[in-house]
Design an enzyme around this catalytic site. Structure first.
Site, short mmCIF file in Angstrom:
data_model
loop_
_atom_site.label_atom_id
_atom_site.label_comp_id
_atom_site.label_asym_id
_atom_site.label_seq_id
_atom_site.Cartn_x
_atom_site.Cartn_y
_atom_site.Cartn_z
NE ARG A 268 -21.81 -5.73 14.79
CZ ARG A 268 -22.99 -5.63 14.19
NH1 ARG A 268 -23.81 -4.63 14.51
NH2 ARG A 268 -23.36 -6.50 13.26
CE LYS B 247 -19.43 -5.27 11.96
NZ LYS B 247 -18.92 -6.57 11.48
CG HIS C 56 -17.66 -9.99 19.84
ND1 HIS C 56 -18.32 -8.99 19.14
CD2 HIS C 56 -17.88 -11.13 19.15
CE1 HIS C 56 -18.89 -9.52 18.08
NE2 HIS C 56 -18.65 -10.81 18.06
NE ARG D 61 -22.66 -8.73 17.81
CZ ARG D 61 -23.73 -8.25 17.18
NH1 ARG D 61 -24.62 -7.54 17.84
NH2 ARG D 61 -23.93 -8.49 15.89
CG HIS E 68 -26.04 -10.92 12.19
ND1 HIS E 68 -25.98 -12.07 12.93
CD2 HIS E 68 -24.95 -10.20 12.55
CE1 HIS E 68 -24.92 -12.05 13.72
NE2 HIS E 68 -24.28 -10.92 13.50
CE1 TYR F 175 -20.91 -12.82 16.99
CE2 TYR F 175 -23.00 -13.24 18.07
CZ TYR F 175 -21.78 -12.60 18.03
OH TYR F 175 -21.43 -11.76 19.05
#
Length: 319
Positions: free
Chosen positions: A161, A185, A254, A257, A280, A289
């Protein structure tokens, strides 16, 4: 004559909201999510005030009325409605845990899922054109390209990211082991492999970085300021480099990615491995995604399934 006064948000409701938001800070929710949840819950609190409805005895029908008003009046999209519902649900979970309410009025409340378009990806040939473009003749641009190429190789090669890329320190990179430690994250750390080209590009860039930096740990820094490169700067540099390479497609961090996920999944078919490398929590997120063309899936299927290869068998004259 009916009163037009709107009941203010009760003090006990305000305290509960702020305590809940503080609990999210402790849980390391992102500033973006915190801001959205704050907005959502205060909109809901204002709505309950307009309805003269006590927040502690709120029912599912009030949630439905609030969401309907937001869809009709504010014209919000489905994804915003889901975020709003999530904020209210999380607040009431907190309130129950704090023994402030006895039930969660969001139970049973659902929003229909809308189709989620897959992001566009760039063909592998375009990535090659970007990353293998000639070094600029101008000395300043040539030095910047050494850094930019290392950034883009790493972003694409390891599926990072933008926030993860600019947050890297030199100590996060293990050139010998060909891995990079990433803070993703939720403050969760993962170790991702690096490509040989990423390693080579970093080996070329790092000596120049040592000449630019002013006692900072950041891996990617500004030549002019000697400080950590910002996400906005990376976005601008990628557009400049793509344009210089003659690429017309809109390139943004992005996209690199997403190309990582799509290209890797297309060639390997290993959804779980891609999920781990992307960071994830749910494989369902990876399925949404990533994007795989049918031709690539067919090749994986033909190679992996014991009954996939077609043989013509003539049994009693029937093909």
């Amino acid at each position: 004559m009916q009163s037009t006064d709107i009941s203010p948000i009760p003090d006990d409701f305000l305290v509960a909201i702020e305590n809940w938001l503080m609990s999210l800070v402790v849980q390391h929710y992102s500033p973006h999510t915190l801001s959205a949840y704050r907005k959502n819950i205060y909109q809901f609190a204002t709505f309950l005030g307009e309805q003269n409805q006590n927040w502690q005895t709120c029912e599912q029908k009030h949630i439905g009325l609030f969401l309907s008003e937001r869809f009709d009046k504010d014209k919000i999209k489905n994804i915003s409605g889901k975020q709003t519902l999530s904020a209210i649900r999380q607040f009431y979970k907190f309130a129950i845990h704090q023994k402030l309410v006895s039930h969660n009025p969001t139970i049973g409340q659902r929003l229909k899922s809308s189709s989620r378009p897959l992001p566009k990806i760039a063909e592998e040939d375009l990535l090659k054109i970007l990353l293998e473009q000639p070094t600029p003749d101008d000395p300043t641009n040539a030095r910047l390209w050494l850094r930019d190429r290392a950034m883009f190789e790493l972003a694409y090669g390891s599926g990072l990211r933008l926030s993860e890329l600019v947050g890297l320190d030199v100590s996060d990179v293990d050139l010998a082991g060909k891995t990079v430690r990433v803070l993703g994250k939720g403050k969760k750390t993962r170790v991702v492999p690096m490509t040989g080209k990423s390693v080579k590009a970093l080996e070329i860039y790092l000596p120049h970085r040592e000449l630019w930096q002013e006692g900072v740990d950041a891996l990617f820094i500004s030549e002019r300021h000697g400080t950590r490169l910002t996400g906005r700067a990376v976005q601008l540099r990628l557009k400049i480099c793509a344009k210089r390479a003659g690429i017309e497609q809109n390139f943004y961090p992005h996209l690199l990615r997403h190309c990582f996920a799509s290209h890797l999944l297309s060639s390997s078919g290993d959804l779980r491995a891609v999920q781990e490398m992307l960071g994830h929590e749910s494989v369902a997120t990876t399925q949404i995604y990533t994007q795989v063309d049918f031709g690539a899936l067919t090749k994986i299927y033909d190679k992996a399934h014991p009954r996939a290869v077609t043989h013509v068998i003539d049994v009693d004259g029937v093909d």
